[in-house]
Scaffold this active site. Structure first.
Site, PDB file in Angstrom:
ATOM      1  N   ASP A 194       1.419   4.699   2.368  1.00  0.00           N
ATOM      2  CA  ASP A 194       0.997   5.318   3.626  1.00  0.00           C
ATOM      3  C   ASP A 194       1.378   6.795   3.652  1.00  0.00           C
ATOM      4  O   ASP A 194       2.480   7.153   3.229  1.00  0.00           O
ATOM      5  CB  ASP A 194       1.701   4.621   4.806  1.00  0.00           C
ATOM      6  CG  ASP A 194       1.534   3.109   4.766  1.00  0.00           C
ATOM      7  OD1 ASP A 194       0.467   2.634   5.161  1.00  0.00           O
ATOM      8  OD2 ASP A 194       2.475   2.413   4.302  1.00  0.00           O
ATOM      9  N   ASP A 213      -3.270   4.435   2.828  1.00  0.00           N
ATOM     10  CA  ASP A 213      -3.612   4.784   4.211  1.00  0.00           C
ATOM     11  C   ASP A 213      -3.291   6.253   4.435  1.00  0.00           C
ATOM     12  O   ASP A 213      -2.159   6.680   4.203  1.00  0.00           O
ATOM     13  CB  ASP A 213      -2.762   3.958   5.210  1.00  0.00           C
ATOM     14  CG  ASP A 213      -3.198   2.511   5.286  1.00  0.00           C
ATOM     15  OD1 ASP A 213      -4.332   2.196   4.862  1.00  0.00           O
ATOM     16  OD2 ASP A 213      -2.404   1.681   5.782  1.00  0.00           O
ATOM     17  N   ASP A 243       0.855  -1.183   0.000  1.00  0.00           N
ATOM     18  CA  ASP A 243       0.000   0.000   0.000  1.00  0.00           C
ATOM     19  C   ASP A 243       0.896   1.240   0.000  1.00  0.00           C
ATOM     20  O   ASP A 243       2.121   1.114  -0.037  1.00  0.00           O
ATOM     21  CB  ASP A 243      -0.920   0.001   1.235  1.00  0.00           C
ATOM     22  CG  ASP A 243      -0.145   0.188   2.543  1.00  0.00           C
ATOM     23  OD1 ASP A 243       1.097   0.221   2.516  1.00  0.00           O
ATOM     24  OD2 ASP A 243      -0.798   0.304   3.594  1.00  0.00           O
TER      25      ASP A 243
HETATM   26  N1  CTP Z   1       1.159   1.109  11.628  1.00  0.00           N
HETATM   27  C1  CTP Z   1       0.616   1.548  12.799  1.00  0.00           C
HETATM   28  N2  CTP Z   1      -0.715   1.344  13.053  1.00  0.00           N
HETATM   29  C2  CTP Z   1      -1.492   0.713  12.141  1.00  0.00           C
HETATM   30  C3  CTP Z   1      -0.941   0.257  10.947  1.00  0.00           C
HETATM   31  C4  CTP Z   1       0.408   0.473  10.720  1.00  0.00           C
HETATM   32  O1  CTP Z   1       1.305   2.114  13.618  1.00  0.00           O
HETATM   33  N3  CTP Z   1      -2.772   0.541  12.410  1.00  0.00           N
HETATM   34  C5  CTP Z   1       2.591   1.348  11.387  1.00  0.00           C
HETATM   35  C6  CTP Z   1       3.414   0.110  11.514  1.00  0.00           C
HETATM   36  O2  CTP Z   1       4.429   0.316  12.443  1.00  0.00           O
HETATM   37  C7  CTP Z   1       4.001  -0.100  10.160  1.00  0.00           C
HETATM   38  C8  CTP Z   1       3.769   1.187   9.391  1.00  0.00           C
HETATM   39  O3  CTP Z   1       2.741   1.856  10.095  1.00  0.00           O
HETATM   40  O4  CTP Z   1       5.369  -0.334  10.255  1.00  0.00           O
HETATM   41  C9  CTP Z   1       3.371   0.922   7.982  1.00  0.00           C
HETATM   42  O5  CTP Z   1       2.425  -0.108   7.943  1.00  0.00           O
HETATM   43  P1  CTP Z   1       2.162  -1.029   6.681  1.00  0.00           P
HETATM   44  O6  CTP Z   1       1.676  -0.221   5.553  1.00  0.00           O
HETATM   45  O7  CTP Z   1       1.282  -2.136   7.138  1.00  0.00           O
HETATM   46  O8  CTP Z   1       3.573  -1.692   6.396  1.00  0.00           O
HETATM   47  P2  CTP Z   1       4.807  -1.208   5.540  1.00  0.00           P
HETATM   48  O9  CTP Z   1       5.964  -1.250   6.438  1.00  0.00           O
HETATM   49  O10 CTP Z   1       4.515   0.085   4.865  1.00  0.00           O
HETATM   50  O11 CTP Z   1       4.977  -2.359   4.485  1.00  0.00           O
HETATM   51  P3  CTP Z   1       4.186  -2.539   3.087  1.00  0.00           P
HETATM   52  O12 CTP Z   1       5.176  -2.220   2.031  1.00  0.00           O
HETATM   53  O13 CTP Z   1       3.788  -3.969   3.077  1.00  0.00           O
HETATM   54  O14 CTP Z   1       3.023  -1.615   3.087  1.00  0.00           O
HETATM   55 MN    MN Z   2       2.710   0.389   3.796  1.00  0.00          MN
HETATM   56 MN    MN Z   3      -0.359   0.736   5.582  1.00  0.00          MN
END
Ligand code: CTP
Ligand code: MN
Ligand code: MN
Length: 519
Positions: free
Chosen positions: A355, A443, A353
């Site tokens: 963020d 997100d 995703d």
């Molecule tokens: N996070 C958080 N609370 C949430 C979701 C996520 O604090 N409800 C934080 C987590 O610490 C995470 C970061 O936001 O490390 C990013 O989350 P995520 O998008 O799930 O993971 P990524 O590290 O960005 O990996 P990906 O490339 O798979 O998106």
């Molecule tokens: Mn992410």
């Molecule tokens: Mn995320």
């Protein structure tokens, strides 16, 4: 009968670090103490106590005491020494001293703070060496070794911290064959809700990702923290056979493969997967075509855009989304700060995703309307395929949560964005079979300006890095850290921070750049 080795130790001698003025002791005592022979009870350990910054008297005292307790303590440093004990020295100081002595530190050599020896004296036997005893060497790993240049191990194993937040973990993973295996095992434990085993494998994967060299034999893993016996067995198997039978078994396990498949659908977590698995479903087609199943709005979107969502987001796509996010946010709040967080901020080339953290230095009354307005705008422009807006439950001056995995209280929007393809790469046109857009998970997090540094740190990840930051804060500093704040339990105050650097400084940690947080 009283064991003569169990004579009480004068506590003042044990506890006073040599910061204050030291009384001179008669030299005679040193000589008489050192000459008494003692039986060696712990054959595996050979100690050497560093005089530097400790002083002769205290060193002599500790040497004699340790000998009386059955430890082998050498007068001189030699190859047979296994443990170096120092006081008021960092790991770097000790290494520097060794270098001056022209002694090469082997990877088996333990560098320990005197607190370990004192605990051993109290226990009358060697106690477990933990992170608080092990001396840390601050060093910058080279991001990647020169091609063709054999990298020599600059560190001894003991200088690797058991906390991911004290290690620099770039995306240059030299041990992928091992870390992939551990990640499969960790995920399997997650699916089985076996938290403790999950942590064993997740921590093993994480520490191996930080190593600046590839493991080729069991010799290299000696003394590396976070590797429990379970993990060491897997490494040994992979070194010997090129693969792990346990990993192989998991990869063909029906429960694992089903859970992996089901959770790949947006909106499907462990509970739903468990239910579907128990009902006997094994493929997504069986599930989609079953009339009796009820899906949430999120799961319906998950199935509808499944192909796009499982194909990863590229950096070019993330940048294109970023432009559109900024454009929309700045329409309503021109001074807002928009930062891409998550994996892309850590330098990843792909993600599941994108963020974003949004905050506004000029606090306005209707700040909480921003996400609603952005959603409205995109809705009108036809750019929204799904969204779930969660309102803030944030309270100012609240003591942070103790739970390591607690969710934060910010206003958030989890959405599926309809990214027009021409925005991705206008030059080359990446249209696929007439499709003009791609569904992308986004997100958006909106946080009050005063906690933006904490929110940024929390949303940058990785998950393992965040977990260890919190663990470090509470275990080593008596502080509580979460996505909103940092609380000092000793001083009973919330510590303010304008930047991530300041948070690391409050925690007494060296700053770790976002691209070094891929733990
Ligand atoms: N996070 C958080 N609370 C949430 C979701 C996520 O604090 N409800 C934080 C987590 O610490 C995470 C970061 O936001 O490390 C990013 O989350 P995520 O998008 O799930 O993971 P990524 O590290 O960005 O990996 P990906 O490339 O798979 O998106
Ligand atoms: Mn992410
Ligand atoms: Mn995320």
């Amino acid at each position: 009968m009283v064991d003569p080795q169990w004579q009480p130790v004068p506590m003042d001698l044990l506890q006073t670090a040599n910061s204050g003025p030291r009384k001179k002791r008669p030299r005679k005592m040193e000589a008489s103490l050192a000459s008494t022979p003692h039986d060696i009870k712990f054959q595996d350990l050979v100690l050497f106590i560093l005089e530097k910054k400790m002083g002769t008297t205290r060193r002599t005292f500790l040497m004699e005491l340790a000998r009386r307790k059955g430890f082998r303590v050498e007068n001189e440093l030699s190859d047979s020494v296994t443990h170096i004990v120092a006081e008021n020295n960092s790991g770097s100081d000790v290494l520097e001293w060794l270098q001056v002595q022209k002694i090469k530190a082997s990877s088996q050599l333990e560098l320990l703070d005197v607190s370990w020896l004192i605990e051993c004296m109290g226990a009358g036997k060697p106690v477990e060496m933990t992170g608080k005893h092990q001396l840390v060497v601050e060093t910058d790993y080279p991001a990647s070794p020169e091609p063709g240049h054999q990298m020599t191990l600059p560190l001894t194993a003991k200088q690797i911290s058991p906390y991911a937040c004290q290690r620099r973990t770039t995306l240059n993973n030299q041990n992928q064959i091992f870390t992939d295996a551990f990640e499969v095992l960790a995920e399997n434990c997650e699916f089985r809700e076996n938290e403790s085993s999950y942590l064993v494998f997740a921590r093993a994967a994480s520490v191996l990702k930080s190593l600046p060299f590839t493991i080729i034999s069991m010799k290299e893993i000696q003394g590396i923290p976070c590797l429990e016996d379970k993990a060491k067995c897997i490494i040994e198997e992979i070194i010997e056979d090129g693969e792990s039978s346990e990993v192989k078994a998991v990869l063909s396990d029906e429960r694992y493969t089903s859970f992996k498949l089901f959770t790949s659908v947006f909106g499907v977590g462990l509970k739903t997967s468990e239910k579907w698995f128990r009902m006997g479903f094994r493929t997504l087609n069986q599930i989609k075509s079953d009339q009796s199943l009820k899906f949430t709005r999120m799961q319906k979107a998950g199935f509808l855009y499944y192909e796009d969502l499982v194909s990863c987001v590229s950096r070019a796509e993330a940048e294109a989304v970023s432009e559109l996010v900024k454009e929309a946010v700045w329409t309503f709040l021109p001074d807002a700060l928009v930062t891409m967080t998550g994996g892309f901020r850590r330098g990843k080339k792909i993600g599941h995703d994108v963020d974003f953290l949004i905050t506004s230095p000029e606090s306005t009354e209707d700040e909480d309307q921003l996400l609603h307005r952005v959603i409205n705008l995109w809705g009108k422009e036809g750019l929204l395929l799904y969204y779930d807006l969660v309102e803030s439950t944030f309270e100012k001056f609240k003591i942070p949560s103790r739970k390591v995995d607690a969710l934060d209280h910010f206003q958030k929007c989890f959405l599926i964005f309809k990214l027009p393809y021409q925005r991705v790469d206008s030059g080359k046109s990446v249209q696929l079979e007439g499709k003009t857009w791609k569904a992308i998970r986004v997100d958006l997090v909106m946080c009050p300006y005063e906690c933006h540094a904490f929110a940024l740190l929390g949303w940058t990840g990785s998950r393992q890095f965040e977990r260890d930051l919190r663990r470090y804060a509470s275990h080593e500093r008596k502080m509580i850290l979460d996505n909103h704040a940092l609380y000092d339990k000793t001083k009973r105050i919330l510590l303010q921070a304008e930047s991530e650097e300041e948070i690391f400084a409050h925690l007494g940690l060296d700053y770790i750049e976002p691209w070094e947080r891929n733990a």
